[in-house]
Design a protein around this motif. Structure first.
Motif, PDB file in Angstrom:
ATOM      1  N   PHE A   1      -4.536   4.170  -0.911  1.00  0.00           N
ATOM      2  CA  PHE A   1      -5.044   2.824  -0.637  1.00  0.00           C
ATOM      3  C   PHE A   1      -5.938   2.421  -1.803  1.00  0.00           C
ATOM      4  O   PHE A   1      -6.770   3.205  -2.262  1.00  0.00           O
ATOM      5  CB  PHE A   1      -5.829   2.805   0.680  1.00  0.00           C
ATOM      6  N   GLU A   2      -5.748   1.198  -2.281  1.00  0.00           N
ATOM      7  CA  GLU A   2      -6.472   0.745  -3.459  1.00  0.00           C
ATOM      8  C   GLU A   2      -7.115  -0.611  -3.188  1.00  0.00           C
ATOM      9  O   GLU A   2      -6.587  -1.419  -2.423  1.00  0.00           O
ATOM     10  CB  GLU A   2      -5.524   0.641  -4.660  1.00  0.00           C
TER      11      GLU A   2
ATOM     12  N   HIS B   1      -4.666  -2.864  -1.105  1.00  0.00           N
ATOM     13  CA  HIS B   1      -3.239  -2.680  -1.338  1.00  0.00           C
ATOM     14  C   HIS B   1      -2.863  -1.261  -0.949  1.00  0.00           C
ATOM     15  O   HIS B   1      -3.662  -0.327  -1.100  1.00  0.00           O
ATOM     16  CB  HIS B   1      -2.884  -2.936  -2.800  1.00  0.00           C
ATOM     17  N   VAL B   2      -1.636  -1.110  -0.477  1.00  0.00           N
ATOM     18  CA  VAL B   2      -1.134   0.202  -0.079  1.00  0.00           C
ATOM     19  C   VAL B   2      -0.081   0.638  -1.088  1.00  0.00           C
ATOM     20  O   VAL B   2       0.883  -0.098  -1.341  1.00  0.00           O
ATOM     21  CB  VAL B   2      -0.523   0.174   1.338  1.00  0.00           C
ATOM     22  N   LEU B   3      -0.276   1.799  -1.672  1.00  0.00           N
ATOM     23  CA  LEU B   3       0.730   2.407  -2.534  1.00  0.00           C
ATOM     24  C   LEU B   3       1.568   3.324  -1.657  1.00  0.00           C
ATOM     25  O   LEU B   3       1.065   4.295  -1.100  1.00  0.00           O
ATOM     26  CB  LEU B   3       0.065   3.206  -3.663  1.00  0.00           C
ATOM     27  N   LEU B   4       2.857   2.991  -1.522  1.00  0.00           N
ATOM     28  CA  LEU B   4       3.739   3.744  -0.640  1.00  0.00           C
ATOM     29  C   LEU B   4       4.293   4.974  -1.336  1.00  0.00           C
ATOM     30  O   LEU B   4       4.330   5.064  -2.567  1.00  0.00           O
ATOM     31  CB  LEU B   4       4.882   2.849  -0.163  1.00  0.00           C
ATOM     32  N   ALA B   5       4.752   5.907  -0.523  1.00  0.00           N
ATOM     33  CA  ALA B   5       5.309   7.147  -1.053  1.00  0.00           C
ATOM     34  C   ALA B   5       6.519   6.890  -1.935  1.00  0.00           C
ATOM     35  O   ALA B   5       6.813   7.673  -2.849  1.00  0.00           O
ATOM     36  CB  ALA B   5       5.667   8.085   0.095  1.00  0.00           C
ATOM     37  N   ASP B   6       7.254   5.775  -1.677  1.00  0.00           N
ATOM     38  CA  ASP B   6       8.435   5.472  -2.483  1.00  0.00           C
ATOM     39  C   ASP B   6       8.112   4.680  -3.743  1.00  0.00           C
ATOM     40  O   ASP B   6       9.001   4.241  -4.465  1.00  0.00           O
ATOM     41  CB  ASP B   6       9.479   4.730  -1.648  1.00  0.00           C
ATOM     42  N   GLY B   7       6.814   4.481  -4.011  1.00  0.00           N
ATOM     43  CA  GLY B   7       6.399   3.810  -5.232  1.00  0.00           C
ATOM     44  C   GLY B   7       6.120   2.326  -5.084  1.00  0.00           C
ATOM     45  O   GLY B   7       5.554   1.715  -5.984  1.00  0.00           O
ATOM     46  N   ARG B   8       6.511   1.728  -3.963  1.00  0.00           N
ATOM     47  CA  ARG B   8       6.246   0.302  -3.746  1.00  0.00           C
ATOM     48  C   ARG B   8       4.767   0.073  -3.426  1.00  0.00           C
ATOM     49  O   ARG B   8       4.070   0.966  -2.963  1.00  0.00           O
ATOM     50  CB  ARG B   8       7.091  -0.226  -2.590  1.00  0.00           C
TER      51      ARG B   8
END
Length: 319
Positions: A173-174, A146-153
């Motif tokens: 990245f998780e 999963h990708v944690l985006l800079a905008d929190g999504r």
């Protein structure tokens, strides 16, 4: 090069090309076939079937069935089923499932539903063609990226990579659940018995990273009597393929071959590498790599064909 037991940690198109070279390099020796420990961190469920993009890329490449023009999927594939899925509003319209490729996914899903482990499924898939390489998944557990985006999504790695082409700024990245995963059967044993372990020129963050994140695998690499050699996927300060530079930036690593070598670290200093194969274009950075406690090996790294990939593999195996 003498006969050697070789293990390669690999994922993606870069890993597939490199494994073709390893197979060719070992063909003239009495060595056992190489063992590929393949990333399964970018696997996913889609339209009810289990997809394993890195497993399939390597499987198809070794079988001579890959679409070399597109860089993914089966050669000569059609997309009738994919079009029908889109008419039903199913799946992802930006993620193409070829008909032949879908056959692989359906077979895999059926075997998984019947109770096979991922390892057993990969073995079953490997029986269809003479691959010349033993394939093992990194784990039997589901640990999608999963990708944690800079905008929190948050979103699945495949959506970020394929739909958005890595244009959305990532923060991290998780791999949910990877802390409870274990190496697939045979992986630790192969690493322990190897003469050479090679980190392929695959994406260090989302291809090699998930493999190394499986509990026990870093320790296995540090403990093996084998030489551990990395091959750079950075040439002249640029990534060879894909958007690995975006991934590296997200984890605070510069897109330079010496920076990636430092990211893996020297085994003598608690890291992983004994040697690092780097491009001729980056020869000026060899002293920086050596200063890390990692032997720097400078060689041509463009995998233009199987012969070039075999030469790179030979440089890695001789490092």
């Amino acid at each position: 090069m003498t006969s050697a037991r070789v293990v390669v940690l690999a994922g993606g198109v870069g890993g597939a090309k490199f494994l073709l070279g390893v197979r060719a390099a070992l063909a003239s020796t009495s060595a056992d076939p190489a063992t590929a420990v393949v990333n399964t961190g970018d696997d996913l469920w889609l339209s009810g079937v289990r997809l394993q993009p890195d497993v399939d890329s390597i499987l198809y490449a070794l079988a001579g069935q890959n679409d070399t023009a597109r860089g993914w999927g089966r050669s000569g594939d059609t997309e009738r089923v994919n079009a029908e899925l889109q008419e039903w509003g199913a799946g992802w319209p930006w993620f193409t499932l070829g008909d032949l490729d879908l056959g692989t996914h359906l077979a895999r899903t059926g075997w998984l539903r019947d109770g096979m482990s991922v390892t057993q499924v990969v073995q079953q898939l490997s029986r269809r063609w003479p691959l010349g390489v033993r394939m093992l998944p990194m784990t039997d557990s589901e640990v999608d990226t999963h990708v944690l985006l800079a905008d929190g999504r948050r979103m699945h790695f495949q959506e970020w990579w394929t739909r958005h082409r890595a244009a959305l700024a990532p923060r991290a990245f998780e791999n949910p659940g990877i802390d409870r995963a274990t190496p697939a059967p045979g992986v630790r044993e192969a690493i322990a018995a190897a003469d050479v372990v090679v980190l392929a020129p695959s994406n260090p963050v989302v291809s090699i990273g998930p493999i190394l994140a499986v509990p026990g695998l870093r320790d296995a690499l540090r403990a093996t009597r084998a030489r551990v050699v990395g091959v750079s996927g950075i040439i002249g300060g640029r990534v060879v393929r894909g958007m690995a530079d975006v991934c590296l930036t997200a984890i605070g690593v510069d897109t330079r071959t010496d920076a990636v070598a430092a990211h893996y670290g020297a085994r003598a200093d608690g890291g992983l590498l004994d040697a690092w194969v780097m491009a001729e274009e980056d020869a000026a950075l060899a002293p920086a790599v050596s200063a890390l406690g990692i032997r720097a090996v400078v060689a041509p790294l463009w995998m233009t064909d199987v012969e070039a990939s075999a030469a790179i593999a030979t440089a890695a195996l001789n490092a």
